[in-house]
Design an enzyme around this catalytic site. Sequence first.
Site, mmCIF file in Angstrom:
data_model
loop_
_atom_site.group_PDB
_atom_site.id
_atom_site.type_symbol
_atom_site.label_atom_id
_atom_site.label_comp_id
_atom_site.label_asym_id
_atom_site.label_seq_id
_atom_site.Cartn_x
_atom_site.Cartn_y
_atom_site.Cartn_z
ATOM 1 N N ASP A 193 0.734 -1.280 0.033
ATOM 2 C CA ASP A 193 -0.246 -0.219 0.662
ATOM 3 C C ASP A 193 0.923 1.134 0.494
ATOM 4 O O ASP A 193 0.883 2.276 1.393
ATOM 5 C CB ASP A 193 -1.106 0.266 1.146
ATOM 6 N N HIS A 222 9.422 -0.152 9.249
ATOM 7 C CA HIS A 222 8.645 -1.903 8.787
ATOM 8 C C HIS A 222 8.378 -3.241 7.905
ATOM 9 O O HIS A 222 9.156 -3.957 7.970
ATOM 10 C CB HIS A 222 6.902 -1.825 9.268
HETATM 11 C C1 BDR Z 1 2.727 -0.487 8.675
HETATM 12 O O1 BDR Z 1 1.881 -0.066 8.407
HETATM 13 C C2 BDR Z 1 1.918 1.363 7.167
HETATM 14 O O2 BDR Z 1 1.453 2.432 8.057
HETATM 15 C C3 BDR Z 1 3.216 0.973 7.284
HETATM 16 O O3 BDR Z 1 3.899 0.195 5.756
HETATM 17 C C4 BDR Z 1 3.045 -0.863 7.550
HETATM 18 O O4 BDR Z 1 3.052 -2.222 6.584
HETATM 19 C C5 BDR Z 1 3.104 -0.041 9.941
HETATM 20 O O5 BDR Z 1 2.221 -0.887 11.119
HETATM 21 CA CA CA Z 2 2.731 -0.684 4.074
#
Ligand code: BDR
Ligand code: CA
Length: 300
Positions: free
Chosen positions: A11, A236
């Site tokens: 995303d 992340h």
């Molecule tokens: C996740 O949420 C999104 O904002 C980041 O891309 C990551 O996948 C972290 O909580």
């Molecule tokens: Ca993400």
Amino acid sequence: MTLTPLVVDVDTGVDDAMALALAARLEGHELVAVTTVAGNVPLEYTTPNTLKVLEWVGSPAPVYRGMSAPLARPLVSAGHVHGDDGIGGWELPDPSTGTGDMTAPEAIIRLAREHAGNIDFAFVGPLTNLAVAVLLEPELPRMVSHLAIMGGAFFKPGNVTADAEFNIYVDPEAAALVADAGFNATWVGLDVTHQTVLDRDTWASLADADARDAVLVREVCRASFEKRGVEQVHLHDPLAVVVVERPSLIDGIPGEISVDVGAHRRGRTRVSPHVNGTGQAAQSVKVAEFQALFRGLLEG
Ligand code: BDR
Ligand code: CA
């Protein structure tokens, strides 16, 4: 060396963009498709962002447009973190190609059938596309060798509520369905991703970089450091992508994963330890090893 086919679902998203750059550079995997989903920002942004980022890093992987809303709820997005456009206002050239003529769940199923038993997935957004794919093809979990999911907060608090991490909070019904489906899955949650960061000094050291990957990291994170004033950006999604290539980076608790969908604890992830569980919740990460891999990206 024979490369294992890899599908990445994003995303895009600041850290998704960096994850795509890494996915295109893995030595043991070939990025065979990228699928898009609504999450950090709506699908009208995540899809072009993904096309632009892949073109920037020189990846020929086809992109398939996915679900524009969670299974059962309105979309909750995170433009306050990623910028309204999802990539911190970084102005990339318009993509020269469009998306493939299948939907993301269709492409996921087609590729899994084609490479059954020898394909890895990394899902780093809400799990909507994968849930739909499982509904359409219940045998999907048996076809995928290893699924890495960026999602969950098993042992520490979430980042949307005390219970929930963003990707799971956005579409808990999809996450619950995926958790129940029987994938050989590593859930790479905040418990480990909060330890993997790009700090301000490392970011500042990229000021004069001209290699494409380093420019991507610098520009996609610029608004986080300069406008939001954070001292570090969490990596992340890059961590989840690297886990498919190097599962030994993570130590986890094997067991059955479950996701709360009720209003009280929406999006809470739990692991019930079980030797025969198909999932595992990551509990610790070899931070120095990961950071060295990430630095490799910055240094080309
Ligand atoms: C996740 O949420 C999104 O904002 C980041 O891309 C990551 O996948 C972290 O909580
Ligand atoms: Ca993400």
